[in-house]
Design a protein around this motif. Structure first.
Motif, mmCIF file in Angstrom:
data_model
loop_
_atom_site.group_PDB
_atom_site.id
_atom_site.type_symbol
_atom_site.label_atom_id
_atom_site.label_comp_id
_atom_site.label_asym_id
_atom_site.label_seq_id
_atom_site.Cartn_x
_atom_site.Cartn_y
_atom_site.Cartn_z
ATOM 1 N N HIS A 190 10.935 -44.002 2.353
ATOM 2 C CA HIS A 190 10.716 -43.659 0.942
ATOM 3 C C HIS A 190 11.259 -44.753 0.035
ATOM 4 C CE1 HIS A 190 9.934 -39.319 1.742
ATOM 5 N NE2 HIS A 190 10.785 -39.494 2.735
ATOM 6 N N CYS B 210 12.212 -41.481 -4.876
ATOM 7 C CA CYS B 210 11.213 -40.478 -4.487
ATOM 8 C C CYS B 210 11.792 -39.060 -4.534
ATOM 9 C CB CYS B 210 10.694 -40.777 -3.087
ATOM 10 S SG CYS B 210 9.406 -39.627 -2.542
ATOM 11 N N ALA C 213 4.945 -44.035 6.122
ATOM 12 C CA ALA C 213 5.315 -44.252 4.727
ATOM 13 C C ALA C 213 5.072 -42.944 3.981
ATOM 14 C CB ALA C 213 4.472 -45.359 4.116
ATOM 15 N N CYS C 214 5.959 -42.596 3.091
ATOM 16 C CA CYS C 214 5.804 -41.379 2.294
ATOM 17 C C CYS C 214 4.500 -41.457 1.502
ATOM 18 C CB CYS C 214 6.996 -41.235 1.348
ATOM 19 S SG CYS C 214 6.829 -39.881 0.159
ATOM 20 N N THR C 215 3.747 -40.382 1.505
ATOM 21 C CA THR C 215 2.474 -40.364 0.787
ATOM 22 C C THR C 215 2.657 -40.124 -0.713
ATOM 23 O OG1 THR C 215 2.211 -38.014 1.270
ATOM 24 C CG2 THR C 215 1.189 -39.565 2.811
ATOM 25 N N HIS C 216 3.881 -39.797 -1.118
ATOM 26 C CA HIS C 216 4.134 -39.538 -2.544
ATOM 27 C C HIS C 216 4.565 -40.803 -3.277
ATOM 28 C CE1 HIS C 216 3.845 -35.201 -1.964
ATOM 29 N NE2 HIS C 216 4.492 -35.404 -0.831
ATOM 30 N N CYS C 217 5.524 -41.544 -2.691
ATOM 31 C CA CYS C 217 6.069 -42.720 -3.387
ATOM 32 C C CYS C 217 5.464 -44.037 -2.896
ATOM 33 C CB CYS C 217 7.586 -42.752 -3.266
ATOM 34 S SG CYS C 217 8.208 -42.941 -1.564
ATOM 35 N N ARG C 218 4.765 -44.016 -1.780
ATOM 36 C CA ARG C 218 4.054 -45.164 -1.211
ATOM 37 C C ARG C 218 4.931 -46.418 -1.119
ATOM 38 N NH1 ARG C 218 0.340 -43.471 1.780
ATOM 39 N NH2 ARG C 218 0.001 -45.687 2.046
ATOM 40 N N ASP D 65 5.065 -48.510 1.235
ATOM 41 C CA ASP D 65 4.299 -49.610 1.829
ATOM 42 C C ASP D 65 3.623 -50.450 0.744
ATOM 43 O OD1 ASP D 65 2.763 -47.379 1.238
ATOM 44 O OD2 ASP D 65 1.608 -47.439 3.090
ATOM 45 N N THR D 66 3.202 -49.804 -0.323
ATOM 46 C CA THR D 66 2.595 -50.536 -1.441
ATOM 47 C C THR D 66 3.658 -51.368 -2.149
ATOM 48 O OG1 THR D 66 0.964 -48.775 -1.731
ATOM 49 C CG2 THR D 66 1.285 -50.281 -3.583
#
Length: 110
Positions: free
Chosen positions: A68, A72, A97-102, A104-105
């Motif tokens: 995260h 997050c 990777a958390c789908t909320h805070c991303r 990885d991006t």
């Protein structure tokens, strides 16, 4: 007892009651000032929020669950602050990777 002395007694009684109420109000103010000072001191003493967080699995030796960004809202209770390099390595090793805070991006992987 004359009418004037009776009225004077009542006014003195009223004064004592009002002084007691004023003392109570002053205690409430002092209590609130103390709570506010404690809150400010607690905020100053709080460690800084980490940039990256690893959410841990249940049990000793369990694999990490997710990575995260430090801010997050979806981070679970089992967590560990990690460095940017540790976050990159964990994502490269297949930790989700958390789908909320991303994260990885934010890390430049996507």
């Amino acid at each position: 007892m004359s009418e004037k002395s009776s009225r004077l007694d009542k006014l003195r009684f009223l004064l004592r009651v009002q002084e007691q109420q004023l003392d109570v109000t002053r205690r409430w103010i002092a209590d609130e000032e103390r709570r506010q000072a404690e809150r400010i001191q607690g905020e100053r003493a709080r460690p800084p929020r980490p940039d990256w967080v690893m959410e841990l699995g249940i049990g000793v030796g369990a694999k990490p669950v997710e990575i995260h960004v430090g801010h997050c809202y979806a981070i679970g209770r089992r967590r560990k602050a990690i460095t940017r390099e540790q976050a990159l390595a964990a994502l490269a090793e297949g930790v989700d990777a958390c789908t909320h805070c991303r994260p990885d991006t934010d890390l430049g992987l996507l």
